[in-house]
Design an enzyme around this catalytic site. Sequence first.
Site, PDB file in Angstrom:
ATOM      1  N   SER A 224     108.002  99.670 117.698  1.00 43.28           N
ATOM      2  CA  SER A 224     108.056 101.253 117.405  1.00 43.28           C
ATOM      3  C   SER A 224     106.485 101.522 116.657  1.00 43.28           C
ATOM      4  O   SER A 224     105.992 100.926 115.818  1.00 43.28           O
ATOM      5  CB  SER A 224     108.900 102.009 116.420  1.00 43.28           C
ATOM      6  OG  SER A 224     108.478 103.349 116.383  1.00 43.28           O
TER       7      SER A 224
ATOM      8  N   TYR B 107     113.220 104.181 108.907  1.00 43.18           N
ATOM      9  CA  TYR B 107     113.181 103.646 110.497  1.00 43.18           C
ATOM     10  C   TYR B 107     111.904 102.724 110.721  1.00 43.18           C
ATOM     11  O   TYR B 107     112.138 101.537 111.253  1.00 43.18           O
ATOM     12  CB  TYR B 107     113.204 104.663 111.160  1.00 43.18           C
ATOM     13  CG  TYR B 107     112.948 104.372 112.691  1.00 43.18           C
ATOM     14  CD1 TYR B 107     114.293 103.821 113.584  1.00 43.18           C
ATOM     15  CD2 TYR B 107     111.695 104.554 113.271  1.00 43.18           C
ATOM     16  CE1 TYR B 107     113.992 103.495 115.096  1.00 43.18           C
ATOM     17  CE2 TYR B 107     111.592 104.104 114.684  1.00 43.18           C
ATOM     18  CZ  TYR B 107     112.798 103.717 115.416  1.00 43.18           C
ATOM     19  OH  TYR B 107     112.568 103.212 116.951  1.00 43.18           O
TER      20      TYR B 107
ATOM     21  N   GLU C  30     105.758 103.900 115.178  1.00 46.93           N
ATOM     22  CA  GLU C  30     105.890 104.470 114.005  1.00 46.93           C
ATOM     23  C   GLU C  30     105.712 103.564 112.599  1.00 46.93           C
ATOM     24  O   GLU C  30     105.078 103.867 111.554  1.00 46.93           O
ATOM     25  CB  GLU C  30     107.377 104.902 113.642  1.00 46.93           C
ATOM     26  CG  GLU C  30     107.838 106.095 114.639  1.00 46.93           C
ATOM     27  CD  GLU C  30     107.437 107.409 113.880  1.00 46.93           C
ATOM     28  OE1 GLU C  30     107.431 107.506 112.585  1.00 46.93           O
ATOM     29  OE2 GLU C  30     107.228 108.367 114.665  1.00 46.93           O
TER      30      GLU C  30
END
Length: 349
Positions: free
Chosen positions: A148, A172, A150
């Site tokens: 990800s 996450y 992120e």
Amino acid sequence: MGIVQFVECMVLGMTVSVDNAAVSKRALICGVSGQDGAYLARLLLEKGYEVYGTSRDAQMNSFSSLSRLGIKDRVHLESMSLTDFRSVLQALAKTQPDEVYNLAGQSSVGLSFQQPVETLESIATGTLNLLEAIRFTGRPIRLYNAGSGECFGDTKGVAATRDTPFRPRSPYAAAKAAAFWEATNYREGYGLYACSGILFNHESPLRPERFVTRKIVSAACRIAGGSKEKLRLGNIEVQRDWGWAPEYVEAMWMMLQQKEPQDFVIATGESHSLRDFIECAFGAVDLDWQQHVFVDETLFRPSDIEFSNADPSEALKGLSWRAQFRMSDVVRAMVNVEREQSNPTHRPM
């Protein structure tokens, strides 16, 4: 009986049926019920794969995304929990895949603040179980791991590449970063064909409404249809790189077709604010978003990424992959499907 013997017995028990089947490549998609899993299943079926998909409880899961794409009956559905090592071993032994796509685990950044332990276990522990189980089988299975964007955190205007350091700002992202390094270590330490796609935000009509993009599109369409509701959102100044999910699963597949495993950043290379996304969605239904949306500071996350930006040039060079859809294209496609959902002639995206 030890675990190694258990795996050997399970694999040997499947050998005759697999050989007689004379099938082409087999793929196992962990998390097939989600947005990416469904689109990937459709892509692999189109390429002639025999596709197996898992969820924690295949008998209870409706697999609505597969149904919407019209492919549910063509995917072999199995129950598997990535946090249960024996369950993972059994699934690998039963399906004997050539390729495994790890798309399972808690997928919401916002929810990860409320469920940090579940997020870490489902992503980091689940990925470790899968890697170790593949190593135990001794078979040349190729693994795609869903990373990800992120993980990079706030890039502060610098476009992230696969060499950019990780600075996760959510449970996450921290879990995804751990899973990334697990895959890297098994690749370098044990010679597994394991690679991670570091995907930035990618959307579609299959997104659940708890994701902010689908929440915005759905609200805009309801309001355009006469609803008097107001849409409450958190920080709308954050900037993200939004792409089209069906394109991104093509990159996943491409990554497992290379001679050597490599990690790639998958993104459009363009970042936009959530305010821009809102304006585009409401504009697509001829509404002024400022009349229907208000910012609710109670919805702000404990920590967030103000600016997320990616450099996908390595994917173009190494995979010949380039995103064709940009943010405005994604929004229009989502709005069109949202407005046509009740139309029996609607074709799924």
